[in-house]
Structure formats: C-alpha cells, structure tokens
Scaffold this motif. Sequence first.
Motif, mmCIF file in Angstrom:
data_model
loop_
_atom_site.group_PDB
_atom_site.id
_atom_site.type_symbol
_atom_site.label_atom_id
_atom_site.label_comp_id
_atom_site.label_asym_id
_atom_site.label_seq_id
_atom_site.Cartn_x
_atom_site.Cartn_y
_atom_site.Cartn_z
ATOM 1 N N LEU A 16 -3.182 53.950 -15.520
ATOM 2 C CA LEU A 16 -3.083 55.320 -15.468
ATOM 3 C C LEU A 16 -2.061 55.927 -16.595
ATOM 4 C CD1 LEU A 16 -3.767 56.361 -11.844
ATOM 5 C CD2 LEU A 16 -5.430 56.295 -14.087
ATOM 6 N N VAL A 17 -0.898 55.216 -16.575
ATOM 7 C CA VAL A 17 0.065 55.832 -17.393
ATOM 8 C C VAL A 17 -0.042 55.313 -18.711
ATOM 9 C CG1 VAL A 17 2.676 55.303 -18.007
ATOM 10 C CG2 VAL A 17 1.985 55.578 -15.647
ATOM 11 N N ALA A 18 -0.863 54.079 -18.998
ATOM 12 C CA ALA A 18 -1.054 53.787 -20.336
ATOM 13 C C ALA A 18 -2.298 54.497 -20.921
ATOM 14 C CB ALA A 18 -1.529 52.241 -20.055
ATOM 15 N N PHE A 19 -3.058 55.042 -20.074
ATOM 16 C CA PHE A 19 -4.164 56.174 -20.638
ATOM 17 C C PHE A 19 -3.660 57.169 -21.136
ATOM 18 C CE2 PHE A 19 -7.247 54.330 -16.833
ATOM 19 C CZ PHE A 19 -7.508 53.250 -17.697
ATOM 20 N N TYR A 20 -2.463 57.714 -20.530
ATOM 21 C CA TYR A 20 -1.637 58.820 -21.070
ATOM 22 C C TYR A 20 -1.125 58.477 -22.210
ATOM 23 C CZ TYR A 20 1.779 62.514 -21.388
ATOM 24 O OH TYR A 20 2.558 63.588 -22.060
ATOM 25 N N LEU A 21 -0.368 57.399 -22.353
ATOM 26 C CA LEU A 21 0.274 56.950 -23.677
ATOM 27 C C LEU A 21 -0.327 56.932 -24.959
ATOM 28 C CD1 LEU A 21 3.070 54.643 -21.967
ATOM 29 C CD2 LEU A 21 3.269 57.118 -22.568
ATOM 30 N N VAL A 22 -1.935 56.219 -24.616
ATOM 31 C CA VAL A 22 -2.610 56.077 -25.834
ATOM 32 C C VAL A 22 -3.378 56.951 -26.145
ATOM 33 C CG1 VAL A 22 -2.539 53.719 -25.333
ATOM 34 C CG2 VAL A 22 -4.432 55.095 -24.428
ATOM 35 N N LYS A 23 -3.574 58.185 -25.615
ATOM 36 C CA LYS A 23 -4.583 59.091 -25.731
ATOM 37 C C LYS A 23 -4.370 59.927 -27.301
ATOM 38 C CE LYS A 23 -2.137 62.954 -23.201
ATOM 39 N NZ LYS A 23 -2.205 63.909 -24.494
ATOM 40 N N ASP A 24 -3.164 59.833 -27.809
ATOM 41 C CA ASP A 24 -3.115 60.572 -28.925
ATOM 42 C C ASP A 24 -2.740 59.529 -30.216
ATOM 43 O OD1 ASP A 24 -3.637 63.256 -27.872
ATOM 44 O OD2 ASP A 24 -1.656 63.151 -27.199
ATOM 45 N N LEU A 25 -2.775 58.473 -29.911
ATOM 46 C CA LEU A 25 -2.439 57.327 -30.848
ATOM 47 C C LEU A 25 -3.674 57.272 -31.895
ATOM 48 C CD1 LEU A 25 -0.955 54.417 -28.570
ATOM 49 C CD2 LEU A 25 0.149 56.196 -29.983
ATOM 50 N N ASP A 26 -3.343 56.528 -33.261
ATOM 51 C CA ASP A 26 -4.218 56.198 -33.881
ATOM 52 C C ASP A 26 -5.152 55.290 -33.465
ATOM 53 O OD1 ASP A 26 -3.291 57.978 -35.899
ATOM 54 O OD2 ASP A 26 -2.282 56.510 -37.122
ATOM 55 N N TRP A 27 -6.551 55.145 -33.992
ATOM 56 C CA TRP A 27 -7.359 54.139 -33.574
ATOM 57 C C TRP A 27 -6.737 52.520 -33.352
ATOM 58 C CZ3 TRP A 27 -10.765 54.914 -30.175
ATOM 59 C CH2 TRP A 27 -11.485 56.168 -30.050
ATOM 60 N N LYS A 28 -5.978 52.199 -34.520
ATOM 61 C CA LYS A 28 -5.594 50.850 -34.886
ATOM 62 C C LYS A 28 -4.503 50.633 -33.591
ATOM 63 C CE LYS A 28 -1.979 52.126 -38.144
ATOM 64 N NZ LYS A 28 -1.585 52.050 -39.489
ATOM 65 N N TRP A 29 -3.912 51.654 -33.345
ATOM 66 C CA TRP A 29 -2.694 51.548 -32.236
ATOM 67 C C TRP A 29 -3.472 51.172 -30.837
ATOM 68 C CZ3 TRP A 29 1.127 49.006 -33.611
ATOM 69 C CH2 TRP A 29 1.759 49.383 -34.832
ATOM 70 N N VAL A 30 -4.672 52.013 -30.627
ATOM 71 C CA VAL A 30 -5.317 52.051 -29.339
ATOM 72 C C VAL A 30 -5.738 50.590 -29.186
ATOM 73 C CG1 VAL A 30 -7.257 52.669 -28.346
ATOM 74 C CG2 VAL A 30 -6.019 54.301 -29.480
#
Length: 323
Positions: free
Chosen positions: A42-56
């Motif tokens: 759940l924390v990871a969902f929050y941390l990746v929500k605004d990343l570039d797709w390559k980083w997702v």
Amino acid sequence: MSHFRSGDGNNLRKAKYPEIKSLMKPDPNLIWIIVLMVLTQLVAFYLVKDLDWKWVLFWAYAFGSCINHSMTLAIHEVSHNSAFGNNRALWNRWFGIFANLPIGVPYSVSFKRYHMDHHRYLGGDGIDVDIPTDFEGWFFCTTFRKFVWVILQPLFYAFRPLFINPKPISYLEVINTVIQITFDIIVYYVFGIRSLVYMLAASLLGLGLHPISGHFIAEHYMFLKGHETYSYYGPLNLLTFNVGYHNEHHDFPNVPGKNLPLVRKIAAEYYDSLPHYTSWVKVLYDFVMDDTVSPYSRMKRHQKGKAALETAMLRSPSYGVCT
C-alpha cells in the motif's frame, strides 16, 4: 523422490521421530508478516503513483515482484491452515483473501482447492494442474520457446486448470473475485493508473522470469531420472516461507514453512542424501539451456485403479518429439 512417499512419512514420524508431530502447529508470526507485506505494498502504491512509467515498471520488477511472489507463497502457507490452524479453516480462507489483495488477481481460494489435489494426487493426470499440458510439452521444447514459457508461467498457471481440471465455482471464489475487483478499483481511484499497473506488473513479472520463480521448476521437474521432488537449500527461502524445503513439505504438509528446516535437521539421515539445489537462478538457466529437459520432464500418474507411473520426458515416443 523422497523416502517418505506413500505414507512412509507418517510411519517414520510415529515410529522413529515422534518429535516431528510437535512441529505441526500454526505459525502466528505468519499473520503479522502478511499484514506487514500488504501494508508495504500500500505504501508502494502511494510512492509510485507520480513516477515516470519507466520507473513504475522498474520498481514493479525490482521490488514489487519480490513482495507479490512472496505473498503467493504466504497464500500457499495459509492454504495449509498454517495461520490459524485446522480448527479455524474458514478463518484461513478469509485471511487468504486478504493476503490476495496486493496481487491484483483473485487467486487465493482457487489455489487452495487445486493445491490440495496436488498433494493428494501428485502428478495425477487430469487432476494435478501443476502438470503442464501436452501442448506445453510439445511446443515449448526449444531453447527460445522454453525461455518464452518461463516468462509466461503465470498465465499458464492461471489458465491451465480451466483445461485440465475445471471445477464448479464456489461461493468463496465469487467472494474472492468481488473483493479483489473492488480493491483494484479503489487502488485506481485513490492512487491512479500507475499504481494499478505497478501492482499487476509486479505479479506478472514476479511470477515469470524472476529468480524466485525458479522454485516452480525446481520442485518437481526431473533433472535426474527417478527423482520427482527436489528441495532447495539457499537464501531465497528467507523470502518464500521455506518453500524450498519441498521434499520436507510434501512429506509433512501440516508442518508450516517456519519449521521445515527443523524437519530436515531431525531426519537428516533421510534428507541429506537426496539431490537438492542451492540456486534457483541456475535451475532456470539449466531448464532453458538443457535440451534434455522441457515441460515434459515431469512424472505423470494415471488414476485408474492402482496408479501406474509414467515418466513424461522430452522426446518420449508417447508424447512425440520437438518440432
């Protein structure tokens, strides 16, 4: 093949190693580990929500895949009632549904139903859906095709039961599906599409071409003729609830993963002499590169009267040759 097959494990436990029975108890730490893993995602969902797709996608493979694959093996533990014990079987089913949430695809209840068949009828033709289909063995037989097969393993595990041994849908499977889809929708609306893709990609990538996925092949593929089940004694057991102790697990399925190293220690004279692995990465490499190994390299049992054993090996006349 383990020395304890066909009931020998129970006889050995009662006659020679009665202390193994004391290991057949729930593992309460499993509950808190699973809760922590769900919260971590759940924390990871929050941390990746605004990343570039390559980083997702990078974090889905580098981090999320480890958590989600580990969670499938936590669900494996729960399917054996290792969280709350056999007297609270339904509690385990509900907790399995909870553990299923970060995987993104409804899985837990169906896995329980098919996995019990795997233990009761190991290698049973038309029953044990862990056995690849004839098409898989026929088609995925070259180095490149086996490489593709490894990548697509999660899809084969998902759809193979529908072709080999379809079961009527249970009410718990319906509940599992409704809860999972609701959770996925919530993830999408709260965190956005990137978090949803991260979750699903973590499962797809983590169950495919991934070091932990070596356990799928290491467990029952016959790299050595006559040895049907293999254990793995390496560091990745720390992430997989000791699923690598697979001979021990099949001999004593009521012993939670936490205690399987103790089973090996107690009955060392039986397990230390069996062939085993120390690297799942090497298992994947050998599977892809070794021309004598393919999805056909499994023991298959025909369940008609007294079970007859048939070794389904690559280029066996019974199954055709690689084309």
